[in-house]
Design an enzyme around this catalytic site. Structure first.
Site, short mmCIF file in Angstrom:
data_model
loop_
_atom_site.label_atom_id
_atom_site.label_comp_id
_atom_site.label_asym_id
_atom_site.label_seq_id
_atom_site.Cartn_x
_atom_site.Cartn_y
_atom_site.Cartn_z
N LYS A 67 -1.10 -2.65 -1.39
CA LYS A 67 -2.73 -3.00 -1.24
C LYS A 67 -3.70 -2.02 -1.49
CE LYS A 67 -2.39 -2.36 3.79
NZ LYS A 67 -3.57 -1.36 3.84
N THR A 68 -3.12 -0.72 -1.16
CA THR A 68 -4.18 0.45 -1.37
C THR A 68 -4.50 0.50 -2.84
OG1 THR A 68 -3.43 1.53 0.66
CG2 THR A 68 -4.67 2.75 -0.76
N ASP A 123 -10.05 -3.59 4.58
CA ASP A 123 -8.62 -3.69 4.57
C ASP A 123 -8.14 -3.83 5.92
OD1 ASP A 123 -6.21 -2.73 3.67
OD2 ASP A 123 -6.68 -0.62 3.85
N GLU A 124 -6.83 -4.21 6.02
CA GLU A 124 -6.14 -4.75 7.30
C GLU A 124 -7.12 -5.60 7.89
OE1 GLU A 124 -3.32 -3.66 7.71
OE2 GLU A 124 -3.02 -1.60 6.98
N GLN A 143 1.66 -8.74 9.82
CA GLN A 143 1.67 -7.30 10.54
C GLN A 143 0.45 -7.46 11.30
OE1 GLN A 143 2.65 -4.10 7.55
NE2 GLN A 143 2.25 -5.49 6.12
N ARG A 162 8.95 -0.42 7.77
CA ARG A 162 8.63 0.93 7.25
C ARG A 162 9.84 1.84 6.50
NH1 ARG A 162 4.09 -0.07 7.20
NH2 ARG A 162 5.12 -1.88 7.17
#
Length: 748
Positions: free
Chosen positions: A42-43, A228-229, A259, A610
């Site tokens: 995504k980044t 973002d997020e 998330q 993770r």
């Protein structure tokens, strides 16, 4: 690839992206929802999208706004964009919600009567102020704990309610008192020209809502708004985004509802789930290809999270191999769990050659770290505890920063009270109280009262001289306010003879604390070298807005220990997930609330994803919590993991008390017959409660037993006795005045 000019061409910007990522990058008009699964890049998509706007659509960098959730993420985004575009983009607004709001308020806050040099109160400052307010209102700490009251006020602020609006909604005596405290708290903040973290966003929303010209100015400037997020946004952040994207409507939000793990601090998963109904013309892109984890890890994570009902449909997949099975081991207690984890780490480092920084231990509560830390220390394994006492919260560091705060904001009474006697000047509490009373009578700040100390006859001449000396130091800092902050700090340390102060205070810790002071000065120098504004106020703003995630040093070759919440956004080769028991994961406070239980499941999902290569899962049959030892049951989430993905330790297979883990597979979730219904803390023998329909009078949050339902009340008023049902069938009697209410129909 980079062209001869040092910048990426249009084609090169898309070359490294998969087809779905390219779609997310090039669809730039109108509202866009990018559902980005864990490890899906995504980044990369977000930075390439912004670069595409600038390079291909000739959008000016100053027309782009991007919100991140950590300063570290913002810095990473700026660095990536500089590489993609061939030069730094200083005019582009990229930052956290709080940092962006600080920028807006410093520029336009005068419309709200806010001084440009307002200070930001951290949690420690807030608690200090709250204790004083509770004392002024004659409300004891036992009835109203400062941190609990601040949490309640934060919840109210996240609903964008002023003290007046909240007072009009109160229904109980307890809520009326909270409203009164809230009102006094806001008055104290205003007098000090201070804002807490909630105010930074709330006041910005008020500014934009109440001033059409200001709102229009910012909304017209930012043609493209990125978030973002997005799954972690709360109500005020939603309103802020809505205002800033109101003119052009080119709003791109990136997030993953699976998330969303911060509901306990106000995040609203509904923001991302309802995006398409809020913006019916929204274009939706799903990023489901994972570039981080092995196939087995992803299959396990997918299997768990699909049990949630409130989610967008998506399934992570990878082109990588299936990899190792997930490992589950059940041990006798938390000490054995620590030894088990160290054993796994030792193999990974010494036999497989992995770097310690590629290993992480994740757990639900900070208290779980103790036994793991003990085992690591015994084995001489270097580790970093993420979420411990942050550097800028250490006493000696806060003392020096409080001097700087007072130099730029003379109304900051919290800072004044903190450092008037640092170093010790022999100014006692009685003198401080008299000075405070004088300030109150005159309607001035305590620093202003200190300047007029000669007018207070109850203070001796010797003490007046000491107060004048303190004022002289602050005035000297104020006069030099335009100098680089690093030089001011070095001068302040010398003027205070701070090394001697630390030695007098505690000789044994003086050397370590002086190292922190030196590190503060080094950090200030580094700030001056990279910042466009090297002044005190800007430095203090940056320090106040740092998060735990920003403080993680990726270059340190140590094992990381942290809560699963703190692990969000990170990745490691090997992840150990500890304490997979009922009452821990899921946490006892969430077991009776379906929505909170879904958030606990998402937290487990985050922990699993993770890991790149390997996941170790562990649980203990007995665990001490809150000083009480007792049996613990296996987490229900483990029953949701497919048997074919698991390697179960023989100790787990032979432990008959865990839901039938004696065969080759886990039982289905709907046939789970294990012991997870047993409470972590043994139930009281004094009270029994029969099952069946019941009328709930209210809900409270207990520090030991978690969230509970009030099912009966004996008597009326603050001294009435409540019968409270906690998760696992635990029933307790609690006096009403000591209950930390979340909602209540109890008659006070």
């Amino acid at each position: 690839m980079i062209s001869d000019s040092g910048t990426n061409t249009e084609a090169e910007l898309l070359d490294t992206l998969n087809p779905v990522q390219r779609e997310a990058v090039t669809h730039t008009d109108g509202p866009v929802l990018i559902l980005a699964g864990a490890g899906s890049g995504k980044t990369r998509v977000l930075t390439h999208r912004i670069a595409w706007l600038v390079r291909s659509l000739s959008v000016s960098p100053q027309e782009v706004l991007a919100f991140t959730f950590t300063n570290k993420a913002a810095a990473s985004m700026r660095e990536r964009l500089a590489r993609l575009l061939g030069s730094p983009i200083s005019s582009m607004w990229i930052g956290t919600f709080h940092a962006t709001c600080v920028r807006i308020l410093r520029a336009s806050g005068a419309h709200l009567g806010l001084d440009r040099n307002f200070v930001i109160y951290d949690s420690d400052d807030q608690e200090t102020l709250m204790r004083r307010i509770l004392a002024d209102l004659s409300l004891g700490d036992k009835e109203f704990r400062p941190r609990a009251v601040l949490s309640k006020i934060s919840n109210v602020k996240n609903r964008l309610l002023t003290p007046e609006a909240y007072r009009g909604m109160t229904q109980t005596y307890h809520e009326e008192l909270i409203a009164k405290i809230y009102e006094q708290y806001q008055k104290a903040l205003k007098k000090a020209q201070a804002l807490d973290f909630d105010d930074l966003i709330g006041e910005t929303v008020s500014l934009l809502a109440e001033n059409a010209s200001v709102r229009e100015s910012y909304a017209r400037r930012f043609r493209y708004v990125h978030v973002d997020e997005y799954q972690d946004t709360n109500g005020p952040q939603y309103e802020l985004i809505r205002h800033l994207a109101s003119v052009h409507r080119n709003l791109c939000v990136v997030g993953d509802d699976d998330q969303s793990i911060y509901g306990w601090r106000g995040a609203d998963i509904g923001n991302i789930l309802s995006f398409e109904s809020t913006y019916p013309d929204a274009h939706v892109v799903r990023l489901e290809q994972n570039y981080r984890s092995t196939g087995n890890i992803l299959a396990a994570a997918n299997a768990v999270v699909k049990n949630n009902r409130k989610r967008k449909d998506k399934t992570l997949w990878t082109e990588e191999s299936a990899g190792e099975l997930l490992h589950l081991t059940i041990v006798g207690d938390e000490e054995a769990e620590g030894e088990l984890i160290v054993s796994g780490m030792t193999r990974a480092v010494h036999q497989e050659g992995r770097s310690p920084r590629e290993l992480a231990v994740l757990y639900r509560t900070n208290a779980q770290s103790r036994a793991i830390e003990n085992a690591l220390r015994r084995a001489a394994v270097p580790y970093e505890l993420v979420g411990g006492t942050p550097f800028y919260q250490r006493r000696e560091v806060k003392d020096l920063l409080a001097h700087l705060r007072l130099s730029v904001n003379p109304n900051d009474d919290v800072a004044f009270r903190r450092v008037l006697n640092v170093p010790k000047r022999g100014i006692g509490k009685t003198t401080l109280d008299r000075l405070g009373a004088f300030a109150f009578r005159e309607g001035v700040s305590m620093l202003a009262a200190a300047r007029r100390v000669d007018e207070e006859v109850d203070i001796t001449s010797a003490t007046r001289e000491k107060i004048r000396g303190f004022v002289q130091i602050i005035d000297g800092l104020t006069a030099r306010g335009a100098e680089p902050v690093s030089e001011l700090l070095a001068s302040l340390v010398a003027a205070l003879d701070f090394g001697r102060h630390l030695m007098d205070d505690d000789p044994e810790s003086a050397a370590d604390r002086m190292e922190n002071v030196e590190e503060l000065i080094v950090g200030a120098r580094q700030y001056v070298e990279r910042a466009t504004d090297p002044g005190v106020a800007a430095f203090l703003s940056e320090v106040a807005l740092l998060t735990d995630a920003d403080r993680i040093d990726d270059t340190v070759d140590k094992v990381r220990l942290m809560t699963a919440h703190n692990a969000k956004g990170l990745e490691f080769d090997v992840v150990f997930v500890a304490g997979l028991e009922e009452g821990l994961m899921p946490h006892a406070s969430s077991a009776m609330d379906p929505e909170q239980l879904e958030e606990e499941r998402r937290l487990f999902y985050v922990a699993l994803t993770r890991a790149r290569c390997r996941v170790f899962l562990s649980a203990a049959t007995h665990r001490r919590r809150f000083g009480v030892g007792g049996p613990s049951g296996l987490s229900r989430f483990l029953s949701e993991l497919p048997a074919e993905l698991m390697e179960i330790d023989e100790r787990a297979r032979s432990y008959g008390g865990y839901g039938g883990l004696t065969g080759a597979s886990f039982p289905r979730a709907d046939s789970w017959t294990g012991s997870f219904d047993r409470p972590v803390v043994p139930p009281s023998k004094e009270v029994t409660f029969s099952p069946g329909p019941r009328h709930v009078l209210g809900r409270i949050l207990h520090p030991t037993f978690g969230r509970g339902e009030v099912v009966a009340q004996e008597g009326k008023g603050p001294d009435s006795r409540l019968t409270v049902l906690f998760p696992g069938g635990v029933v307790k009697k609690i006096v009403a005045r000591y209950a930390q209410w979340e909602e209540s129909d109890v008659d006070f």
